[in-house]
Design a protein around this motif. Structure first.
Motif, PDB file in Angstrom:
ATOM      1  N   ILE B 237       1.004  -1.157  -0.206  1.00  0.00           N
ATOM      2  CA  ILE B 237      -0.296   0.221   0.270  1.00  0.00           C
ATOM      3  C   ILE B 237       1.123   1.457   0.159  1.00  0.00           C
ATOM      4  CG2 ILE B 237      -1.195   1.194   1.624  1.00  0.00           C
ATOM      5  CD1 ILE B 237      -2.865  -1.415   2.521  1.00  0.00           C
ATOM      6  N   ILE B 238       2.222   1.010   0.748  1.00  0.00           N
ATOM      7  CA  ILE B 238       2.885   2.444   1.387  1.00  0.00           C
ATOM      8  C   ILE B 238       3.393   2.769  -0.588  1.00  0.00           C
ATOM      9  CG2 ILE B 238       5.227   3.272   1.995  1.00  0.00           C
ATOM     10  CD1 ILE B 238       4.235   1.456   4.456  1.00  0.00           C
ATOM     11  N   SER B 239       3.735   1.741  -1.748  1.00  0.00           N
ATOM     12  CA  SER B 239       4.252   1.738  -2.868  1.00  0.00           C
ATOM     13  C   SER B 239       3.538   2.115  -3.296  1.00  0.00           C
ATOM     14  CB  SER B 239       5.221   0.593  -2.859  1.00  0.00           C
ATOM     15  OG  SER B 239       4.487  -0.649  -2.878  1.00  0.00           O
ATOM     16  N   VAL B 240       2.032   1.313  -2.997  1.00  0.00           N
ATOM     17  CA  VAL B 240       1.094   1.958  -4.503  1.00  0.00           C
ATOM     18  C   VAL B 240       0.697   3.654  -4.193  1.00  0.00           C
ATOM     19  CG1 VAL B 240      -1.632   2.282  -5.001  1.00  0.00           C
ATOM     20  CG2 VAL B 240      -0.426   0.314  -4.414  1.00  0.00           C
ATOM     21  N   SER B 241       0.864   4.338  -2.831  1.00  0.00           N
ATOM     22  CA  SER B 241       0.878   5.464  -2.713  1.00  0.00           C
ATOM     23  C   SER B 241       1.618   6.472  -3.335  1.00  0.00           C
ATOM     24  CB  SER B 241       0.276   5.559  -1.222  1.00  0.00           C
ATOM     25  OG  SER B 241      -0.277   4.828  -0.319  1.00  0.00           O
ATOM     26  N   VAL B 242       2.632   5.456  -3.155  1.00  0.00           N
ATOM     27  CA  VAL B 242       4.007   6.659  -4.127  1.00  0.00           C
ATOM     28  C   VAL B 242       4.107   6.850  -5.319  1.00  0.00           C
ATOM     29  CG1 VAL B 242       6.532   6.454  -4.799  1.00  0.00           C
ATOM     30  CG2 VAL B 242       6.055   5.819  -1.550  1.00  0.00           C
ATOM     31  N   PRO B 299       8.052  -2.253 -10.176  1.00  0.00           N
ATOM     32  CA  PRO B 299       8.294  -3.760  -9.574  1.00  0.00           C
ATOM     33  C   PRO B 299       8.600  -3.999  -7.914  1.00  0.00           C
ATOM     34  CG  PRO B 299      10.345  -2.108 -10.449  1.00  0.00           C
ATOM     35  CD  PRO B 299       9.134  -1.194 -10.615  1.00  0.00           C
ATOM     36  N   LEU B 300       8.006  -3.167  -7.291  1.00  0.00           N
ATOM     37  CA  LEU B 300       8.506  -3.034  -5.934  1.00  0.00           C
ATOM     38  C   LEU B 300       6.791  -3.314  -5.607  1.00  0.00           C
ATOM     39  CD1 LEU B 300       9.989  -3.768  -3.434  1.00  0.00           C
ATOM     40  CD2 LEU B 300       8.955  -1.013  -2.478  1.00  0.00           C
ATOM     41  N   VAL B 301       6.118  -2.982  -6.209  1.00  0.00           N
ATOM     42  CA  VAL B 301       4.285  -3.341  -5.990  1.00  0.00           C
ATOM     43  C   VAL B 301       4.314  -5.291  -7.001  1.00  0.00           C
ATOM     44  CG1 VAL B 301       1.660  -3.009  -7.656  1.00  0.00           C
ATOM     45  CG2 VAL B 301       3.324  -1.723  -6.314  1.00  0.00           C
ATOM     46  N   ALA B 302       4.777  -5.035  -7.977  1.00  0.00           N
ATOM     47  CA  ALA B 302       4.827  -6.098  -8.644  1.00  0.00           C
ATOM     48  C   ALA B 302       5.171  -7.688  -7.861  1.00  0.00           C
ATOM     49  CB  ALA B 302       5.971  -6.726  -9.898  1.00  0.00           C
ATOM     50  N   VAL B 303       6.737  -7.659  -6.837  1.00  0.00           N
ATOM     51  CA  VAL B 303       6.980  -8.985  -6.716  1.00  0.00           C
ATOM     52  C   VAL B 303       6.260  -8.948  -4.934  1.00  0.00           C
ATOM     53  CG1 VAL B 303       9.349  -8.720  -7.213  1.00  0.00           C
ATOM     54  CG2 VAL B 303       8.647  -6.990  -5.728  1.00  0.00           C
ATOM     55  N   HIS B 339      13.617  13.083  -3.649  1.00  0.00           N
ATOM     56  CA  HIS B 339      13.332  14.396  -2.842  1.00  0.00           C
ATOM     57  C   HIS B 339      11.450  14.762  -1.861  1.00  0.00           C
ATOM     58  CE1 HIS B 339      17.229  16.175  -3.188  1.00  0.00           C
ATOM     59  NE2 HIS B 339      17.538  15.940  -3.757  1.00  0.00           N
ATOM     60  N   PHE B 340      11.085  13.752  -1.504  1.00  0.00           N
ATOM     61  CA  PHE B 340      10.004  13.362  -1.665  1.00  0.00           C
ATOM     62  C   PHE B 340       9.743  13.465   0.293  1.00  0.00           C
ATOM     63  CE2 PHE B 340       8.828  10.285  -4.435  1.00  0.00           C
ATOM     64  CZ  PHE B 340       8.442   9.303  -3.255  1.00  0.00           C
ATOM     65  N   SER B 341      11.133  12.802   0.940  1.00  0.00           N
ATOM     66  CA  SER B 341      11.347  12.681   2.242  1.00  0.00           C
ATOM     67  C   SER B 341       9.645  13.267   3.559  1.00  0.00           C
ATOM     68  CB  SER B 341      12.196  12.754   3.198  1.00  0.00           C
ATOM     69  OG  SER B 341      12.263  13.886   2.862  1.00  0.00           O
ATOM     70  N   LYS B 342       9.409  14.154   2.923  1.00  0.00           N
ATOM     71  CA  LYS B 342       8.279  14.337   4.126  1.00  0.00           C
ATOM     72  C   LYS B 342       6.885  13.890   3.854  1.00  0.00           C
ATOM     73  CE  LYS B 342       9.384  18.976   4.106  1.00  0.00           C
ATOM     74  NZ  LYS B 342       9.645  20.164   3.840  1.00  0.00           N
ATOM     75  N   THR B 343       6.456  13.564   2.559  1.00  0.00           N
ATOM     76  CA  THR B 343       5.527  13.271   1.874  1.00  0.00           C
ATOM     77  C   THR B 343       5.910  11.617   2.033  1.00  0.00           C
ATOM     78  OG1 THR B 343       5.709  14.728   0.027  1.00  0.00           O
ATOM     79  CG2 THR B 343       4.215  12.970  -0.743  1.00  0.00           C
ATOM     80  N   LEU B 344       6.038  11.468   2.152  1.00  0.00           N
ATOM     81  CA  LEU B 344       6.950   9.406   2.028  1.00  0.00           C
ATOM     82  C   LEU B 344       6.885   9.483   3.752  1.00  0.00           C
ATOM     83  CD1 LEU B 344       8.037   6.200   1.709  1.00  0.00           C
ATOM     84  CD2 LEU B 344       9.554   7.770   2.066  1.00  0.00           C
ATOM     85  N   LEU B 345       6.817  10.165   3.963  1.00  0.00           N
ATOM     86  CA  LEU B 345       6.894   9.881   5.734  1.00  0.00           C
ATOM     87  C   LEU B 345       5.345  10.197   6.132  1.00  0.00           C
ATOM     88  CD1 LEU B 345       9.434  11.659   7.720  1.00  0.00           C
ATOM     89  CD2 LEU B 345       8.853   9.272   7.364  1.00  0.00           C
ATOM     90  N   LEU B 346       4.389  10.809   5.213  1.00  0.00           N
ATOM     91  CA  LEU B 346       2.578  10.680   5.953  1.00  0.00           C
ATOM     92  C   LEU B 346       2.389   9.576   5.477  1.00  0.00           C
ATOM     93  CD1 LEU B 346       1.707  14.361   4.504  1.00  0.00           C
ATOM     94  CD2 LEU B 346       2.173  13.621   6.421  1.00  0.00           C
ATOM     95  N   PHE B 347       2.891   8.371   4.127  1.00  0.00           N
ATOM     96  CA  PHE B 347       2.274   7.317   4.081  1.00  0.00           C
ATOM     97  C   PHE B 347       3.129   6.054   5.090  1.00  0.00           C
ATOM     98  CE2 PHE B 347       3.265   8.491  -0.691  1.00  0.00           C
ATOM     99  CZ  PHE B 347       1.876   9.399  -0.553  1.00  0.00           C
ATOM    100  N   GLN B 455      -4.331   1.371   6.411  1.00  0.00           N
ATOM    101  CA  GLN B 455      -2.795   2.096   6.022  1.00  0.00           C
ATOM    102  C   GLN B 455      -3.348   2.550   4.459  1.00  0.00           C
ATOM    103  OE1 GLN B 455       0.269   0.344   6.419  1.00  0.00           O
ATOM    104  NE2 GLN B 455       0.974   2.284   5.280  1.00  0.00           N
ATOM    105  N   VAL B 456      -4.397   2.322   4.252  1.00  0.00           N
ATOM    106  CA  VAL B 456      -5.158   2.975   2.626  1.00  0.00           C
ATOM    107  C   VAL B 456      -6.106   4.096   3.306  1.00  0.00           C
ATOM    108  CG1 VAL B 456      -7.418   3.031   1.117  1.00  0.00           C
ATOM    109  CG2 VAL B 456      -5.684   1.019   1.953  1.00  0.00           C
TER     110      VAL B 456
END
Lengths: 479, 479
Positions: B237-242, B299-303, B339-347, B455-456
């Motif tokens: 779910i985090i990778s799909v969000s990214v 590819p992360l979502v895929a695996v 360079h989107f570490s803050k957005t990433l942390l929101l997930f 998570q969603v």
């Protein structure tokens, strides 16, 4: 017999740490030396030696606990010996190569050095920034070789399945070589130029050549194994040979000459002089390539020395396949990236001999038992050539022909049926059994010394060929 | 109960392989699309899915044989389940990212695309050549995370020793960031600009921040584990969000708008239009960064999808720490490099909640048993909150205060001595036990679904904060 760890003095640690720290920080001390990153590389290598010499015995018990252990087949005792400690060496080696990145590539350091020396003749910008991807792809290949070697140790992959493993490990190097549009031309030897011209573009075949090089470098060390210290001593002598070859291309403040006339050549080669960069003849590219090679070889020598101390007869630790994979890959990487693959192969003469001798067993003409190590006689403590037996019936005609030829050449010894003349047994076809056949039974320690001597002799011959004979088939444009 | 492998149809293989091949070769087919390498990335991702869905069950027995197995603690049966299959996922993932290098970086492909589109508005050179080192350093970090995760599985490292492991894995990224003289400034939120100005250069602190980010991303997934499918569903779910976030920055041939007025914002954001590149507002750098992120996330979502099929309740395989390490590191890498570490942390909202809730146990205020997974009742097949007991005496004053506060907030449940009022037991402080406390006992399958829903919901909230509220504290210059 109790197998206690080899003694280690803390004096070693306390005396070498400041020396290593001085070397690492040397680029920041005025006056900045001409090759600042090389000093840091030496410093990191000293740390690599210390780390391997202290961590290998410290982590041994954890390996035994995780079931990574083996019995020493050529000993009377049954003490479990920790196996796959090459993983520790590989981890130290790669981690220090990663920590070295800012020293080799960061702008402030290299630019400072650049400014300092722009008035001193040959300008060496120490490392071009674009080579960072080449360096990183090499690290990726080394890491993959480490993982695959360790997986081989854990999962015990069958040898027919593991031959292509180095090809996988070489993929990052090949991919970046392609993405960077690497050179795929080779210089044609003089006698063939009338057919092919001076340069031939091999195209995709060059990639096949590079992946075969890594396969050969890795597996040839792996099959010349089985006695204490054999794997690591091969790696050590090859890497020292590569370093000596690299040093010929660096700018030295003193001038010296190789007395090639003693080797039958009619020219003498002059080296060095203030920044005239030895065999590089002022080519910045050649200096950079051999610096690259040094950055990979210096810490490799260091971890090998540290590991060898514990792997020397009687071995306290075993290297596992991991060590063979990572060292073999390191040689392939510098041979490819620094463009001296032919010279590199010359340092593999004992391995090439062992591989060719092994071919009948590797390709199924002669039965290949799981272990081909020499046979140990516990009463005399001597090693004898080990035998392979034709248990499934007499050898085929072609096998018999091959074995009789090898026997005539003195490379193996056959036991034939007194009446029918069919071959019943043959010495296993390895260089170690060959040494025992020629020199008579000897103990394990002497055998590994013979192996080391043959490797050194091979390297001396290699230098003679490279700098003495190569002039006959190549002109100055050597790659 | 016999635990048979989940069924796999060869139809899947035969139908998806040509689709994947078409996507990979799309950049070579006229007319060349605007983002050719993205097509190849999708093709490689389909292969990644196929490889993981077929190889994970195929390699399971080899893992069991190598003693990499475990019992499922929340089941009645004792069948050994293969453990650490995350290694297979990580290997597929990294190998395909390496094979992707020539598609993303080789000159012929990108230059061809460049020439085709130079007349169509925004010019995207797909990937600048210098970013190759950034890409390679990311791969190195992922590989190190894989090795360390697998070593953790093999050697069973204690958790206090393994917290810093992601810092080691992040070293290649940090070293190359330094060697490339990466940007270490951050944009100051509007309310603090009167103190610090618009930009603050954090210098070395920025490197500390980056290594902490990788430590958090990795360990926070690792501690929210223990039920079938929990680790991989978080990663998925985090990778799909990214990916959704990345897509907002790509040039789309159609124009669309986010109805931000529904979220209480008074502006609407327009996206796309012919090559106007969405939220990038024509910045080539932003498009490139988010392409970089997509190349790692697709590819992360895929695996993850392929692995989840076999890890779903009742699990046929376990991910091991390897999967948590490699996925966590992948998120840290894209957050840092793009360079989107803050957005990433929101997930990571559920992970942050779980980490904060766990703190009293992680830092020794409350006893921390080896497993904090919910308690399984074999009679009802339901999970109940698991308890930690104060066996070594009553809690200290500060522990009691913390527990009473958490209990008042409804985050844990305490068992107190009826006479003295001292705390005897408390629910283990994890988000899973919290769900069971709030929603009542449920079976494992329902609990993982609740986790997925949370998570969603967290990601939806993250998008609201990032694109709805961020305008209040940042102007357009967001990083």
């Amino acid at each position: 017999m109790a197998l206690t760890p080899r003694p280690l003095s803390p004096v070693l640690l306390f005396s070498l740490v400041p020396v290593a720290a001085w070397f690492i920080l040397r680029p920041f001390i005025e006056p900045v030396p001409s090759l600042p990153a090389l000093y840091s590389s030496i410093g990191f290598s000293i740390f690599a030696f210390l780390a391997s010499v202290f961590l290998v015995p410290a982590l041994g018990p954890a390996f035994v606990k995780a079931n990574l252990k083996g019995r020493d087949l050529l000993k009377t005792y049954h003490t479990p010996i920790p196996e796959s400690l090459g993983l520790v060496c590989a981890s130290i080696y790669i981690l220090l190569l990663i920590l070295f990145i800012p020293f080799a590539f960061s702008n402030p350091i290299s630019q400072q050095a650049y400014l300092k020396r722009s008035h001193e003749g040959l300008i060496i910008k120490e490392f071009p920034h674009y080579q960072l991807s080449v360096y990183l792809s090499s690290l990726l290949s080394l890491l993959i070789a480490t993982i695959l070697g360790f997986l081989d140790d854990v999962f015990d992959i069958r040898w027919r399945h593991k031959v292509p493993i180095p090809i996988i490990a070489s993929i990052p190097v090949l991919m970046v070589y392609y993405a960077e549009r690497g050179n795929t031309t080779i210089v044609v030897p003089l006698p063939f130029r009338f057919m092919f011209g001076t340069l031939v573009n091999l195209g995709p075949l060059y990639y096949v050549y590079m992946s075969l090089l890594s396969t050969f470098a890795t597996n040839s060390i792996n099959i010349l194994a089985g006695i204490n210290g054999s794997e690591v001593s091969q790696a050590l002598i090859i890497s020292v040979s590569v370093i000596i070859n690299d040093l010929l291309y660096l700018p030295w403040p003193v001038d010296f000459r190789i007395p090639l006339h003693l080797l039958g050549n009619n020219v003498e080669l002059g080296f060095g002089g203030v920044w005239s960069a030895g065999m590089s003849y002022g080519s910045r590219e050649l200096v950079e390539r051999h610096l690259f090679s040094l950055y990979f070889m210096l810490p490799l020598v260091a971890v090998c020395v540290g590991f060898m101390y514990h792997n020397w007869y009687p071995a306290r630790v075993f290297p596992g396949d991991t060590l063979c994979y990572v060292t073999g890959m390191a040689f392939a990487v510098v041979g490819i990236q620094a463009h001296f693959s032919k010279t590199l192969l010359l340092f593999f003469i004992p391995q090439i001999f062992n591989f060719l001798l092994s071919c009948p067993q590797l390709f199924g003409l002669v039965p290949c038992p799981r272990h081909r190590v020499p046979r140990f006689d516990p009463n005399t403590n001597l090693l004898h050539p080990s035998k392979t037996m034709f248990e499934l019936g007499p050898p085929s005609k072609i096998s018999a022909l091959v074995l009789h030829t090898l026997s005539t050449l003195g490379l193996t010894e056959l036991t034939v049926h007194p009446n029918t003349g069919t071959i019943l047994e043959a010495n296993n076809l390895t260089i170690l059994n060959f040494f025992l056949l020629k020199l008579g039974p000897m103990n394990e320690k002497s055998l590994v010394k013979v192996l080391i001597l043959s490797q050194v002799a091979g390297s001396l011959f290699a230098f003679f060929v490279r700098y003495g004979l190569a002039g006959l088939v190549y002109d100055g444009d050597r790659r």
